[in-house]
Design an enzyme around this catalytic site. Structure first.
Site, PDB file in Angstrom:
ATOM      1  N   SER A  85     -13.698 -25.476  26.002  1.00  0.00           N
ATOM      2  CA  SER A  85     -13.718 -25.923  27.389  1.00  0.00           C
ATOM      3  C   SER A  85     -13.068 -27.295  27.542  1.00  0.00           C
ATOM      4  CB  SER A  85     -15.164 -25.901  27.900  1.00  0.00           C
ATOM      5  OG  SER A  85     -15.217 -26.070  29.294  1.00  0.00           O
TER       6      SER A  85
ATOM      7  N   ASP B 190     -14.432 -14.752  31.818  1.00  0.00           N
ATOM      8  CA  ASP B 190     -14.614 -16.199  31.901  1.00  0.00           C
ATOM      9  C   ASP B 190     -14.234 -16.693  33.292  1.00  0.00           C
ATOM     10  OD1 ASP B 190     -14.637 -18.981  31.510  1.00  0.00           O
ATOM     11  OD2 ASP B 190     -13.963 -18.781  29.435  1.00  0.00           O
TER      12      ASP B 190
ATOM     13  N   HIS C 228     -17.579 -17.717  29.504  1.00  0.00           N
ATOM     14  CA  HIS C 228     -17.390 -19.064  28.961  1.00  0.00           C
ATOM     15  C   HIS C 228     -18.385 -19.428  27.861  1.00  0.00           C
ATOM     16  CE1 HIS C 228     -14.928 -22.593  29.634  1.00  0.00           C
ATOM     17  NE2 HIS C 228     -15.988 -23.374  29.564  1.00  0.00           N
TER      18      HIS C 228
END
Length: 314
Positions: free
Chosen positions: A89, A257, A290
């Site tokens: 991320s 995601d 995610h």
């Protein structure tokens, strides 16, 4: 290894036989876990206290310019070895931006970037997009909230504002933010909530909101202050085509995601189209969202085993 509002413990939430940090250590790697500035284990400063307004006057630009290069140099000085970097991320965004500026690449052997983020313009996360479109972070910053504490007043106001918007369902906050994760069990989520989320700077959230609205990977936009900061009317862009073509990269992204959207990842891939074919590994997991990349029960066999195989080749 960075994520917005999280610290390095994210890599230790899974049991030892499934956690990437432990798996790497068990396979002979010396593991160093970084913590984003402003989180529980990264509150130190040479002159400022977290109670000082100026302490929180930073965005991910500062992580690119100072924190990641200092981390790489410190580990290299301690170990005498080049580094395999793993980011998730925010940790991928900071890495891409640093690599485009050729920062500390002399200390890097390879990089594995999970849920890669360089562009956010097509990100579908209802929470994040609604907050960006309604300038919620900017409102908090203008109200003099410099620290964004997810358990504090600013975060409560943030969530109230976002969750009242039409079409935003905050019943399941993690899903509304990250997308529907396929492979988390409730006990891992409970452990996660015992430790996370943690503080970041409101200015960092403003910067990310700018990326969502503008679809660019650029430095912080000071608007009327850009000439003072940069000597030009618009903020400089981080050029992804400047990432060296021979830098070994392992990128793993997911079809579910809501933060690292497939269309944004493909935009990044277009910028890497001239990358050396034997130096770029792309992995796509259709069912991953995610959080699956760092907390998923199946992440070991799906992502970490291929990642370590990639490291062994470098």
């Amino acid at each position: 290894m960075w994520f917005v509002a999280q610290d390095g413990i994210t890599w230790l939430l899974l049991p030892p036989g499934q956690s990437l940090a432990f798996l790497l250590a068990d396979n002979g790697y010396e593991v160093w876990i970084g913590n984003t500035r402003g989180t529980k284990y990264s509150l130190g400063h040479t002159s400022l206290s977290p109670d000082d307004r100026a302490y929180w006057e930073w965005s991910w630009d500062e992580l690119v310019a100072y924190d990641l290069p200092a981390t790489f140099q410190y580990v290299r000085d301690q170990t005498g070895q080049k580094i395999h970097y793993v980011g998730h991320s925010l940790g991928t965004l900071v890495a891409f931006a640093a690599f485009s500026k050729d920062m500390q690449l002399k200390n890097l052997r390879s990089a594995a970037l999970l849920s890669p983020i360089a562009y956010l313009g097509q990100m579908p996360s209802p929470l994040a997009r609604t907050a960006a479109d309604n300038y919620v972070a900017e409102a908090l910053y203008d109200a003099d909230f410099r620290q964004f504490d997810p358990k504090g007043k600013a975060a409560v106001e943030f969530l109230k504002a976002v969750c009242q918007e039409p079409g935003v369902d905050c019943t399941h906050l993690l899903t509304a933010f990250t997308g529907k994760n396929c492979c988390l069990n409730s006990s891992i989520v409970d452990v996660f909530l015992d430790h996370e989320p943690q503080s970041t700077s409101t200015k960092n959230l403003v910067h990310i909101s700018q990326m969502i609205r503008d679809g660019m990977i650029a430095m912080f936009d000071y608007k009327d202050g850009n000439m003072q900061h940069y000597g030009q009317p618009t903020p400089p862009v981080y050029n992804m085509t400047s990432i060296p073509d021979d830098l070994p990269l392992f990128l793993s992204y997911g079809g579910a995601d809501a933060l690292s959207d497939v269309k944004d990842v493909k935009l990044l891939m277009n910028n890497l189209e001239n990358h050396d074919g034997d130096k770029l590994v792309l992995q796509y997991r259709d069912d991953y969202a995610h959080a699956d990349f760092v907390m998923g029960e199946t992440a070991k066999q799906d992502v970490y085993d291929p990642l370590m195989a990639f490291f062994r080749l470098q």
